[in-house]
Write an enzyme that holds these catalytic residues in place. Structure first.
Site, short mmCIF file in Angstrom:
data_model
loop_
_atom_site.label_atom_id
_atom_site.label_comp_id
_atom_site.label_asym_id
_atom_site.label_seq_id
_atom_site.Cartn_x
_atom_site.Cartn_y
_atom_site.Cartn_z
N GLU A 219 1.78 -6.52 20.07
CA GLU A 219 3.04 -6.69 19.34
C GLU A 219 3.83 -7.91 19.80
O GLU A 219 4.62 -8.45 19.03
CB GLU A 219 3.90 -5.42 19.49
CG GLU A 219 4.77 -5.35 20.75
CD GLU A 219 3.98 -5.33 22.05
OE1 GLU A 219 2.80 -4.95 22.00
OE2 GLU A 219 4.53 -5.71 23.11
N LYS B 269 -0.62 3.44 24.01
CA LYS B 269 -1.16 3.17 25.34
C LYS B 269 -1.48 4.48 26.05
O LYS B 269 -0.85 5.50 25.79
CB LYS B 269 -0.11 2.42 26.18
CG LYS B 269 0.08 0.96 25.81
CD LYS B 269 1.05 0.29 26.76
CE LYS B 269 1.27 -1.17 26.39
NZ LYS B 269 0.06 -2.00 26.49
N LYS C 286 9.92 -13.14 25.30
CA LYS C 286 9.54 -11.85 24.71
C LYS C 286 10.48 -10.75 25.20
O LYS C 286 10.61 -10.52 26.40
CB LYS C 286 8.09 -11.51 25.07
CG LYS C 286 7.65 -10.11 24.64
CD LYS C 286 6.18 -9.84 24.99
CE LYS C 286 5.79 -8.39 24.70
NZ LYS C 286 4.39 -8.07 25.10
N ARG D 228 2.98 -11.00 20.37
CA ARG D 228 2.73 -12.18 19.54
C ARG D 228 3.35 -12.04 18.16
O ARG D 228 3.71 -13.02 17.52
CB ARG D 228 1.22 -12.44 19.47
CG ARG D 228 0.42 -11.30 18.92
CD ARG D 228 -1.06 -11.38 19.26
NE ARG D 228 -1.37 -10.82 20.58
CZ ARG D 228 -2.58 -10.78 21.12
NH1 ARG D 228 -3.62 -11.28 20.47
NH2 ARG D 228 -2.77 -10.26 22.30
N ASP E 262 7.37 -0.93 25.51
CA ASP E 262 6.12 -1.08 24.75
C ASP E 262 5.22 0.12 24.98
O ASP E 262 4.49 0.19 25.97
CB ASP E 262 5.41 -2.37 25.20
CG ASP E 262 4.09 -2.59 24.46
OD1 ASP E 262 3.86 -1.88 23.45
OD2 ASP E 262 3.32 -3.47 24.89
N ASP F 47 -0.66 -2.61 19.44
CA ASP F 47 -0.23 -2.88 20.81
C ASP F 47 -0.19 -4.39 21.10
O ASP F 47 0.32 -4.80 22.13
CB ASP F 47 -1.16 -2.15 21.79
CG ASP F 47 -0.57 -2.03 23.19
OD1 ASP F 47 0.64 -2.32 23.35
OD2 ASP F 47 -1.31 -1.65 24.11
N ASP G 212 8.49 -5.04 29.72
CA ASP G 212 7.95 -5.92 28.69
C ASP G 212 9.02 -6.85 28.10
O ASP G 212 8.75 -7.57 27.14
CB ASP G 212 7.30 -5.06 27.58
CG ASP G 212 6.07 -5.74 26.98
OD1 ASP G 212 5.58 -6.71 27.58
OD2 ASP G 212 5.63 -5.30 25.91
N1 BES Z 1 2.90 -5.81 27.05
C1 BES Z 1 1.50 -5.75 26.90
C2 BES Z 1 0.76 -6.61 27.93
C3 BES Z 1 0.64 -6.04 29.31
C4 BES Z 1 -0.23 -4.99 29.57
C5 BES Z 1 1.32 -6.60 30.35
C6 BES Z 1 -0.36 -4.51 30.84
C7 BES Z 1 1.16 -6.12 31.64
C8 BES Z 1 0.33 -5.07 31.89
C9 BES Z 1 1.09 -6.26 25.54
O1 BES Z 1 1.97 -5.99 24.51
C10 BES Z 1 -0.19 -5.59 25.19
O2 BES Z 1 -0.18 -4.40 25.03
N2 BES Z 1 -1.26 -6.35 25.09
C11 BES Z 1 -2.54 -5.83 24.80
C12 BES Z 1 -3.21 -6.75 23.82
C13 BES Z 1 -4.51 -6.21 23.27
C14 BES Z 1 -4.24 -5.03 22.40
C15 BES Z 1 -5.18 -7.31 22.51
C16 BES Z 1 -3.33 -5.76 26.11
O3 BES Z 1 -3.22 -6.65 26.92
O4 BES Z 1 -3.99 -4.74 26.32
ZN ZN Z 2 3.91 -5.76 25.03
MN MN Z 3 1.65 -4.09 23.67
#
Ligand code: BES
Ligand code: ZN
Ligand code: MN
Length: 498
Positions: free
Chosen positions: A351, A279, A267, A353, A272, A349, A290
């Protein structure tokens, strides 16, 4: 830094510094005892005075120890002898290297590698010491206007192994440790660079450099190429950014062309912000990390090329930013992935996947032996496993086992979570083939369930490194994980194919 292996006793070393371990309660390790008897009890005398208690990580530097050829002796605390395990060994190595860095010694002979450790051979101990040396030398100050002049005279580390018969294995371990350390350094540097420097274009340039240095085949797909391939999911994320997206494809050929390659997919979200599902501001800066999955793929490809492993390897990196914009994805938007499956984007968010799914479909063309994707995918993984283990999910138990074992061997562990059908229903959408989120419950698992729908044609595993790829707080910085795990996995794989 140069490394060599020796099996002489410590009192015979003529280096700038000899490093030996002391257990708690002033219990000398075997090599400390050897030094002590040559020095006619000088070390035990000092311990008696209470200057060094043997607490894990404590150090004491001695000069002019009588009857010893080396200029200095460094005592390193090992903690309680009964509790001395992998982590204690690694801490002791780090403490030793930190203390050595503060001396003027250009050369040192380290005897910690001779300490007995349950279930670990000297190759492991040597590899870990080499990696610790790499980590202790690591600085990220390229963006400071006046970088601190690091005092570091140490340029040659001698690693002691008890028996001459272990020499060859130890030398191989040095090579492997150096390749892992270099791969981690590359991954850390890319991770630590901010989003305004480490853009998708920058990642592509870095990949070009790795390719040029090791004569690898590289292809960088541009937006127009991805449009032709129908990567509607990946491109929908990229649309919210002014930085052009890249799909980086690196190929290392170390075996017969007929041999199916292992494909790594990383990835590469270079920042992000969450997109329209923005966020919260606290710690948002950390979303520059990210792209750590992408960075680890580059680090591993470099290490594999350096080690000239006899296998074929493909690294695929989908890279773009995830930002809010007038043209960005909106909650409720439906996109068509390269596989033809449609996706309702309920949260912009989620994104990672969305870009990985098209990269996984792209991986089909390599007829892979196995595909492993590496991604900072879910905050839920940090809640589940903290910062110790990476999350592992796989559609093949054999592949999962190999990765878990590699994590153990490398001391870069992963922990498996279930990928049962039962979880798939959380991704149901009323309007498209699937939604891109499955609710709060089991967030790491439903993210992997989403990816699994694009990995039906090969053995596949997913490493969620959201909790392990970087550290927050005072020691904020990229960790270089899971480069060690993946290198071990590939070393093992290439050995079994021969
Ligand atoms: N890059 C983030 C995941 C992440 C968040 C990694 C905090 C480390 C610390 C990912 O793109 C994301 O935002 N995931 C969301 C998914 C949710 C919206 C289903 C998450 O984990 O909040
Ligand atoms: Zn992300
Ligand atoms: Mn995200």
């Amino acid at each position: 830094m140069k490394f060599s292996i020796k099996s002489d006793s410590p009192e015979k070393q003529r280096s700038g510094c000899v490093v030996v371990g002391i257990f708690e309660a002033s219990k000398l390790s075997k090599s400390a005892e050897e030094l002590d008897s040559s020095a006619k009890g000088y070390l035990s005398e000092i311990l008696k005075r209470g200057d060094m208690d043997g607490k894990l990580g404590a150090t004491l530097l001695l000069h002019g120890v009588p009857h010893i050829h080396s200029e200095r002796v460094l005592l390193v605390g090992l903690g309680k002898a009964k509790e001395f395990r992998d982590n204690e060994y690694r801490s002791a190595c780090r403490a030793a290297l930190k203390a050595l860095g503060a001396t003027g010694a250009t050369e040192a002979a380290i005897y910690l590698t001779e300490l007995p450790l349950k279930n670990r051979d000297s190759a492991w101990k040597v590899e870990q010491a080499v990696i610790a040396a790499g980590e202790s030398a690591y600085r990220f100050d390229q963006l400071k206007s006046k970088p601190e002049k690091a005092k570091r005279s140490l340029n040659h580390l001698i690693l002691a192994v008890a028996r001459r018969g272990e020499q060859a294995a130890a030398e191989a371990a040095v090579k492997q440790g150096m390749a892992i350390a270099d791969g981690m350094t590359l991954a850390k540097n890319l991770g630590n660079l901010p989003g305004n420097i480490c853009t998708p274009t920058y990642l592509a340039q870095q990949a070009q450099q790795v390719a040029a240095a090791h004569k690898l085949k590289i292809e960088v797909l541009e937006q127009a190429d991805m449009e032709k391939l129908g990567m509607g999911s990946l491109l929908s994320v990229a649309r919210g950014s002014r930085q052009p997206p890249k799909l980086i494809v690196l190929q290392y050929s170390g075996a017969d062309a007929k041999q199916k390659p292992v494909v790594l997919v990383g990835k590469g979200i270079t920042f992000d912000a969450g997109g329209i599902s923005l966020k919260p501001p606290a710690e948002m800066d950390e979303m520059k990390y990210d792209m750590c999955g992408a960075a680890s793929v580059l680090g591993v490809v470099q290490a594999v090329a350096e080690l000239k492993l006899p296998l074929n390897l493909v690294g695929i990196i989908p890279a773009c930013e995830n930002l809010p914009d007038g043209d960005a994805n909106k909650p409720g938007d439906i996109v068509t992935s390269m596989s033809g499956q449609t996706i309702e984007i309920l949260n912009t968010d989620a994104e990672g996947r969305l870009i990985l799914c098209d990269a996984l479909t792209y991986a089909e063309r390599f007829d892979p032996a196995a595909v492993v994707d590496i991604a900072t995918l879910t905050g839920a993984c940090v809640i589940a496993l903290g910062h110790v283990a990476s999350g592992l999910l796989a559609n093949n138990d054999g592949l999962a086992r190999e990765l878990l074992d590699a994590g153990e061997a490398a001391s870069d562990r992963a922990w498996q979570m279930p990928l049962w059908e039962d979880y798939q229903e959380q991704l149901k959408s009323n309007f498209a083939d699937m939604a891109n989120i499955g609710g709060r419950a089991g967030g790491t698992i439903t993210a992997a369930c989403f990816l699994s729908r694009f990995a039906k044609k090969f053995d596949w595993a997913h490493l969620d490194i959201a909790g392990t790829a970087w550290k927050s707080g005072k020691e904020k910085g990229s960790t270089g994980r899971p480069v060690p795990l993946l290198v071990h996995f590939l070393v093992k794989k290439s050995a079994e194919k021969k």
